[in-house]
Design a protein around this motif. Sequence first.
Motif, mmCIF file in Angstrom:
data_model
loop_
_atom_site.group_PDB
_atom_site.id
_atom_site.type_symbol
_atom_site.label_atom_id
_atom_site.label_comp_id
_atom_site.label_asym_id
_atom_site.label_seq_id
_atom_site.Cartn_x
_atom_site.Cartn_y
_atom_site.Cartn_z
ATOM 1 N N THR A 30 73.961 4.542 15.099
ATOM 2 C CA THR A 30 75.499 4.960 14.777
ATOM 3 C C THR A 30 75.267 6.158 13.964
ATOM 4 O O THR A 30 74.121 6.621 13.454
ATOM 5 C CB THR A 30 75.833 3.930 13.642
ATOM 6 O OG1 THR A 30 75.268 3.684 12.580
ATOM 7 C CG2 THR A 30 75.932 2.736 14.581
ATOM 8 N N PHE A 31 76.459 6.989 13.778
ATOM 9 C CA PHE A 31 76.494 8.156 12.812
ATOM 10 C C PHE A 31 76.175 7.704 11.192
ATOM 11 O O PHE A 31 75.294 8.381 10.771
ATOM 12 C CB PHE A 31 77.883 8.692 12.582
ATOM 13 C CG PHE A 31 77.972 9.373 14.273
ATOM 14 C CD1 PHE A 31 77.386 10.434 14.534
ATOM 15 C CD2 PHE A 31 79.210 8.798 14.974
ATOM 16 C CE1 PHE A 31 77.491 10.933 15.823
ATOM 17 C CE2 PHE A 31 79.464 9.453 16.212
ATOM 18 C CZ PHE A 31 78.784 10.662 16.716
ATOM 19 N N GLU A 42 78.116 10.886 6.690
ATOM 20 C CA GLU A 42 78.430 10.559 8.012
ATOM 21 C C GLU A 42 78.971 11.442 8.862
ATOM 22 O O GLU A 42 78.927 11.754 9.888
ATOM 23 C CB GLU A 42 79.201 8.948 8.023
ATOM 24 C CG GLU A 42 79.474 8.673 9.404
ATOM 25 C CD GLU A 42 79.998 7.177 9.264
ATOM 26 O OE1 GLU A 42 80.553 6.837 10.508
ATOM 27 O OE2 GLU A 42 79.991 6.644 8.424
ATOM 28 N N ARG A 46 77.843 13.119 12.097
ATOM 29 C CA ARG A 46 78.579 13.252 13.467
ATOM 30 C C ARG A 46 78.914 14.782 13.854
ATOM 31 O O ARG A 46 78.513 14.952 14.906
ATOM 32 C CB ARG A 46 79.867 12.783 12.939
ATOM 33 C CG ARG A 46 80.894 12.650 14.302
ATOM 34 C CD ARG A 46 82.208 12.168 13.777
ATOM 35 N NE ARG A 46 82.363 10.941 13.232
ATOM 36 C CZ ARG A 46 82.326 9.650 13.621
ATOM 37 N NH1 ARG A 46 82.343 9.393 15.186
ATOM 38 N NH2 ARG A 46 82.050 8.508 12.754
ATOM 39 N N THR A 49 75.446 16.043 15.167
ATOM 40 C CA THR A 49 75.051 15.462 16.571
ATOM 41 C C THR A 49 75.954 15.876 17.642
ATOM 42 O O THR A 49 75.585 16.214 18.801
ATOM 43 C CB THR A 49 75.028 13.997 16.552
ATOM 44 O OG1 THR A 49 74.550 13.469 15.174
ATOM 45 C CG2 THR A 49 74.741 13.252 17.826
ATOM 46 N N THR A 50 77.326 15.937 17.472
ATOM 47 C CA THR A 50 78.224 16.502 18.426
ATOM 48 C C THR A 50 78.149 17.933 18.831
ATOM 49 O O THR A 50 77.904 18.390 20.125
ATOM 50 C CB THR A 50 79.682 16.294 17.852
ATOM 51 O OG1 THR A 50 79.931 15.025 17.564
ATOM 52 C CG2 THR A 50 80.840 16.948 19.005
#
Length: 166
Positions: A30-31, A42, A46, A49-50
């Motif tokens: 998970t993030f 977080e 996110r 990662t994106t």
Amino acid sequence: ARPATSVDSYELNREDKIILETLAQNGRATFDQLARSCGLSEATARRRTTNLIDSGAVSIHAVVEPAHIGFGIECWIWIQTSPDNVSIATKSLLKDHRIRYLTGISGEFQLLAQVALGSKGELNSFLFEQQAWSKQILRIESGITMEAFKRSGLVVNPIRNVSIGT
């Protein structure tokens, strides 16, 4: 559902590398887990990662053992074609849903492909019956995978007493 993009280069920083290491160990992290692994919020994990995914530098996919889903025959195919036909053959091979992997190579052959099929009969048809891509081919050589030990960087079958190729 992201389209594949081409990236010339992408500069990874320390946090990006930790995110990638974490995802390599657990592709379903998970993030929140990614954030904790590299000491970020977080939202920042996110976003990073994106950005990695959207840039095309990273893609996340499942690693599947083909035999477990009905494709017990894996075959590597070395393809020789004339220089004028490499592009045509490549485009045609890319359209064939049975091709799992396709790359341009140097040397005697110009392309290397991998297929996963349900039976030796399907492989025989693939290799020896007229295909859209076969019109551009001068010569092929093939080799059936006996046992896979690593897929997409992951060990899938620990080495025991291996005597492949002898």
